[in-house]
Write a protein that holds these residues in place. Structure first.
Motif, short mmCIF file in Angstrom:
data_model
loop_
_atom_site.label_atom_id
_atom_site.label_comp_id
_atom_site.label_asym_id
_atom_site.label_seq_id
_atom_site.Cartn_x
_atom_site.Cartn_y
_atom_site.Cartn_z
N PRO A 15 46.37 58.77 76.63
CA PRO A 15 45.48 57.92 77.46
C PRO A 15 46.26 57.01 78.58
O PRO A 15 47.35 56.94 78.62
N ARG A 16 45.37 56.90 79.63
CA ARG A 16 46.22 56.28 80.68
C ARG A 16 46.74 55.01 80.45
O ARG A 16 47.66 54.54 81.06
N THR A 17 46.29 54.18 79.50
CA THR A 17 46.61 52.50 79.40
C THR A 17 47.63 52.71 78.37
O THR A 17 47.48 53.00 77.09
N ARG A 18 48.88 52.03 78.47
CA ARG A 18 49.86 51.88 77.87
C ARG A 18 49.86 50.38 77.60
O ARG A 18 50.13 49.67 78.40
N VAL A 19 50.19 50.09 76.21
CA VAL A 19 50.09 48.72 75.85
C VAL A 19 51.43 48.35 75.02
O VAL A 19 51.77 49.10 74.09
N PHE A 43 55.64 50.68 72.31
CA PHE A 43 54.56 50.92 73.13
C PHE A 43 53.53 51.71 72.45
O PHE A 43 53.85 52.40 71.36
N ARG A 44 52.10 51.89 72.74
CA ARG A 44 51.14 52.59 72.08
C ARG A 44 50.18 52.80 73.57
O ARG A 44 50.17 51.83 74.34
N GLY A 160 48.31 54.31 67.74
CA GLY A 160 48.06 54.59 68.96
C GLY A 160 46.99 55.81 68.94
O GLY A 160 46.95 56.38 67.98
N ASP A 161 46.76 56.13 70.34
CA ASP A 161 45.80 57.35 70.69
C ASP A 161 46.78 58.48 71.32
O ASP A 161 47.61 58.15 72.15
N GLN A 275 57.55 54.95 71.47
CA GLN A 275 56.76 55.14 72.65
C GLN A 275 55.19 55.45 72.27
O GLN A 275 54.34 54.84 73.19
N HIS A 276 54.77 55.88 71.21
CA HIS A 276 53.29 56.22 71.03
C HIS A 276 52.93 55.48 69.87
O HIS A 276 51.55 55.58 69.55
N ALA A 277 53.71 54.74 68.75
CA ALA A 277 53.23 54.32 67.51
C ALA A 277 52.64 55.49 66.76
O ALA A 277 53.02 56.58 67.17
N ASN A 278 51.87 55.03 65.97
CA ASN A 278 51.44 56.16 64.93
C ASN A 278 50.20 56.80 65.41
O ASN A 278 49.05 56.12 65.39
#
Ligand code: UT7
Length: 321
Positions: A15-19, A43-44, A160-161, A275-278
């Motif tokens: 997805p575009r949004t990184r948190v 991040f995720r 994360g997604d 970078q992605h979480a689970n």
């Protein structure tokens, strides 16, 4: 010659949004320090309303097709591993099929949560070797952010997604290329340790993720080390023969502990959890695609995939790229 399922291409989509953890700490009672220390996550990516399991899966699929040099019309089988389908039905695989413009083929979803991609690879491997299709798209795609309880800090910081995809092609090979072994397991007696507290046939709602983290952690390390040992025994190889392990990315501590149990050096483990979480069923194909694209995983490498998740379900696969 042996008929095997060969890895023909990989792809992924985020997805575009990184948190960041710090951004999350502004709305949840947590801290960057706690999350990094306990999980390795920094991040995720979180899906916007227009980004769904099917759209992310379709993007990953397009990339995997391009990498394989194939057209949507070449695909005879689409499997999407997901616990977060766009709708209860139809299967997200049929939505991906429509989005990429693939004509009539076999398309269905597999629900085995974080192990879903391993289950889907194993099913596709069997179907390709029995002639059901020549080329298969196997996709892990999730939008776990939609089923997180954002008030529950023990779960919402972990996921994360994203999506990852592979093209597997049935080929007669003279060497040991392709999927060499898969092993799958499930123990439903642990279904209350990691689950969603809703569903069409119970509450009639979508529900939220609930987890007994410490128990899941304990089972994960044991089960993953065991199943990795099983697949390596199946192919008659040992840990020193492995070029790359692409593990499910739930927690860096689980990944480190499993590698240590097997005597695998950290340099041979692909890590993306920071970078992605689970990303549940997407985590293994996402990590695989990154390592293929950045040149770490090359033709001829022996690669081991593994995952464990709700059910409990777990599994592993060995392939020569
Ligand atoms: O995809 C497959 C399934 N998932 C997994 O494999 C996850 C498996 N489990 C884990 O990764 C870990 O168990 C967690 C990361 C979920 C938790 O780590 P832990 O080291 O097992 O921590 P804990 O649950 O024992 O909690 C320790 C403390 C608690 O406080 P007290 O009771 O010691 O005062 C929690 O309340 O940490 C607290 N805590 C938090 N603090 C800040 C829990 N979540 C948070 C948080 N921020 N987000």
């Amino acid at each position: 010659m042996t008929l095997r399922a060969i890895l023909a291409g990989t792809g992924s989509a985020l997805p575009r949004t990184r948190v960041s953890n710090a951004e999350l700490a502004e709305r949840v009672d947590t801290s960057d320090e706690w999350i990094v220390e306990r999980t390795g996550i920094r991040f995720r990516h979180i899906a916007e309303p227009d980004e769904t399991t099917a759209t992310l899966g379709a993007e990953a699929a397009r990339q995997a097709l391009a990498a394989a040099g194939l057209q949507p019309s070449d695909i005879g089988l689409i499997i999407v591993a997901t616990a977060t389908p766009d709708n209860t039905f139809p299967a997200s695989a049929t939505k991906v099929q429509a989005l990429i413009g693939a004509p009539d083929c076999i398309a269905f979803d597999v629900a085995a949560v974080c192990s879903g991609f391993l289950y889907a690879v194993s099913v596709a491997d069997s179907m390709l070797r029995t002639g059901a299709a020549k080329h298969a798209l196997v996709i892990g795609s999730e939008t776990f952010s939609r089923i997180l309880d954002w008030e529950d800090r023990t779960t919402c910081v972990l996921f994360g997604d994203g999506a990852g995809a592979v093209v597997l092609s049935a080929e007669e090979v003279a060497d040991d290329r392709g999927i060499l072994a898969t092993r799958l397991h499930a123990e439903g007696k642990y279904c209350d340790m990691l689950y969603v507290d809703g569903g069409p046939s119970t509450t009639g709602t979508v529900g939220h993720v609930r987890m007994q983290g410490r128990e899941v952690f304990r089972h994960a390390v044991t089960n993953l080390a065991d199943v990795l040992g099983e697949v390596m025994e199946d192919v008659g190889l040992s840990a020193t023969d492995i070029d790359w392990v692409v593990p499910h990315q739930a927690n860096k501590r689980i990944i480190d502990a499993t590698a240590k149990k097997l005597g695998l050096p950290a340099e041979r483990v692909v890590l993306t959890v920071d970078q992605h979480a689970n990303t549940s069923a997407a985590s293994v194909p996402l990590a695989l695609d990154l390592a293929v694209r950045d040149g770490r995983i090359r033709r001829g490498d022996l690669v081991v995939l593994e995952a464990m998740g709700g059910g409990f379900t777990w599994g592993a696969a060995v392939l020569r790229v």
